[in-house]
Design a protein around this motif. Structure first.
Motif, PDB file in Angstrom:
ATOM      1  N   UNK A 125       0.844  -1.198   0.000  1.00  0.00           N
ATOM      2  CA  UNK A 125       0.000   0.000   0.000  1.00  0.00           C
ATOM      3  C   UNK A 125       0.879   1.247   0.000  1.00  0.00           C
ATOM      4  N   UNK A 126       0.640   2.099  -0.970  1.00  0.00           N
ATOM      5  CA  UNK A 126       1.372   3.365  -1.071  1.00  0.00           C
ATOM      6  C   UNK A 126       0.395   4.483  -0.746  1.00  0.00           C
ATOM      7  N   UNK A 127       0.686   5.231   0.306  1.00  0.00           N
ATOM      8  CA  UNK A 127      -0.206   6.320   0.696  1.00  0.00           C
ATOM      9  C   UNK A 127      -1.253   5.865   1.697  1.00  0.00           C
ATOM     10  N   UNK A 128      -2.197   6.745   1.961  1.00  0.00           N
ATOM     11  CA  UNK A 128      -3.229   6.507   2.966  1.00  0.00           C
ATOM     12  C   UNK A 128      -4.577   6.216   2.317  1.00  0.00           C
ATOM     13  N   UNK A 129      -5.510   5.734   3.116  1.00  0.00           N
ATOM     14  CA  UNK A 129      -6.853   5.517   2.602  1.00  0.00           C
ATOM     15  C   UNK A 129      -7.727   4.723   3.539  1.00  0.00           C
ATOM     16  N   UNK A 130      -8.963   4.577   3.117  1.00  0.00           N
ATOM     17  CA  UNK A 130      -9.968   3.868   3.912  1.00  0.00           C
ATOM     18  C   UNK A 130     -10.946   3.202   2.963  1.00  0.00           C
ATOM     19  N   UNK A 131     -11.312   1.974   3.266  1.00  0.00           N
ATOM     20  CA  UNK A 131     -12.315   1.299   2.446  1.00  0.00           C
ATOM     21  C   UNK A 131     -13.134   0.359   3.321  1.00  0.00           C
ATOM     22  N   UNK A 132     -14.280  -0.067   2.786  1.00  0.00           N
ATOM     23  CA  UNK A 132     -15.166  -0.982   3.504  1.00  0.00           C
ATOM     24  C   UNK A 132     -15.571  -2.096   2.548  1.00  0.00           C
ATOM     25  N   UNK A 133     -15.409  -3.329   2.999  1.00  0.00           N
ATOM     26  CA  UNK A 133     -15.808  -4.495   2.217  1.00  0.00           C
ATOM     27  C   UNK A 133     -17.028  -5.110   2.894  1.00  0.00           C
ATOM     28  N   UNK A 134     -18.039  -5.409   2.105  1.00  0.00           N
ATOM     29  CA  UNK A 134     -19.271  -6.000   2.633  1.00  0.00           C
ATOM     30  C   UNK A 134     -19.400  -7.434   2.137  1.00  0.00           C
ATOM     31  N   UNK A 135     -19.953  -8.300   2.978  1.00  0.00           N
ATOM     32  CA  UNK A 135     -20.171  -9.696   2.593  1.00  0.00           C
ATOM     33  C   UNK A 135     -21.136 -10.351   3.567  1.00  0.00           C
ATOM     34  N   UNK A 136     -21.631 -11.496   3.171  1.00  0.00           N
ATOM     35  CA  UNK A 136     -22.447 -12.334   4.041  1.00  0.00           C
ATOM     36  C   UNK A 136     -21.709 -13.659   4.205  1.00  0.00           C
ATOM     37  N   UNK A 137     -22.187 -14.480   5.117  1.00  0.00           N
ATOM     38  CA  UNK A 137     -21.581 -15.788   5.357  1.00  0.00           C
ATOM     39  C   UNK A 137     -22.690 -16.830   5.297  1.00  0.00           C
ATOM     40  N   UNK A 138     -22.489 -17.847   4.472  1.00  0.00           N
ATOM     41  CA  UNK A 138     -23.527 -18.882   4.420  1.00  0.00           C
ATOM     42  C   UNK A 138     -23.352 -19.846   5.590  1.00  0.00           C
ATOM     43  N   UNK A 139     -24.254 -20.800   5.722  1.00  0.00           N
ATOM     44  CA  UNK A 139     -24.257 -21.686   6.890  1.00  0.00           C
ATOM     45  C   UNK A 139     -23.014 -22.566   6.994  1.00  0.00           C
ATOM     46  N   UNK A 140     -22.292 -22.719   5.873  1.00  0.00           N
ATOM     47  CA  UNK A 140     -21.052 -23.509   5.891  1.00  0.00           C
ATOM     48  C   UNK A 140     -19.818 -22.659   6.159  1.00  0.00           C
ATOM     49  N   UNK A 141     -20.001 -21.343   6.271  1.00  0.00           N
ATOM     50  CA  UNK A 141     -18.872 -20.464   6.529  1.00  0.00           C
ATOM     51  C   UNK A 141     -18.285 -19.831   5.275  1.00  0.00           C
ATOM     52  N   UNK A 142     -18.946 -20.027   4.135  1.00  0.00           N
ATOM     53  CA  UNK A 142     -18.449 -19.434   2.889  1.00  0.00           C
ATOM     54  C   UNK A 142     -18.813 -17.949   2.842  1.00  0.00           C
ATOM     55  N   UNK A 143     -17.815 -17.103   2.525  1.00  0.00           N
ATOM     56  CA  UNK A 143     -18.064 -15.673   2.380  1.00  0.00           C
ATOM     57  C   UNK A 143     -18.706 -15.450   1.017  1.00  0.00           C
TER      58      UNK A 143
END
Length: 129
Positions: free
Chosen positions: A55-73
């Motif tokens: 990573x070069x420099x600064x920043x901010x991000x947000x990743x969204x996801x769900x998890x199924x019953x087996x643990x898969x993102x």
């Protein structure tokens, strides 16, 4: 005598109801704590895979996801991208390198989780509220 037995029975029922309510509250608190621990472990697992040396420099991000019953993102995507593409790339690679995790605990209600990553002056902050 009948009134006394009725009063005693009522008292017993109230005590049982109180115990049941206390037990339910304990289970609820335990489930909530288990879910908090689960999210902390998931945050740490993904966080360890983010290569901040790229990573070069600064920043901010947000990743969204769900998890199924087996643990898969599933449904992994950016909820907020950084203007810093090197940060986006590092975070995306880490999330894609974590296709599965442990199956979620019972307190998880199929809600979308939001992993927030902040990188400033060589320091990082990762949260999964």
């Amino acid at each position: 005598r009948v009134a006394a037995e009725a009063a005693q029975l009522k008292k017993l029922q109230e005590e049982q109801a109180k115990k049941a309510a206390e037990e339910k509250a304990k289970k609820s608190a335990a489930a909530k704590q288990e879910y908090t621990n689960y999210k902390a472990q998931l945050r740490n697992t993904i966080g360890r895979k983010i290569d901040f040396t790229r990573v070069i420099g600064d920043g901010e991000c947000i990743v969204a996801f769900k998890i199924d019953s087996n643990g898969k993102l599933i449904n992994r995507s950016f909820a907020k991208q950084s203007s810093n593409n090197t940060l986006n790339d590092a975070v995306y690679a880490a999330v894609m390198a974590t296709p599965t995790f442990n199956p979620p605990p019972s307190a998880y209600n199929n809600e979308t989780l939001r992993l927030s990553i902040r990188f400033y002056n060589g320091n990082f902050e990762i949260s999964l509220p």
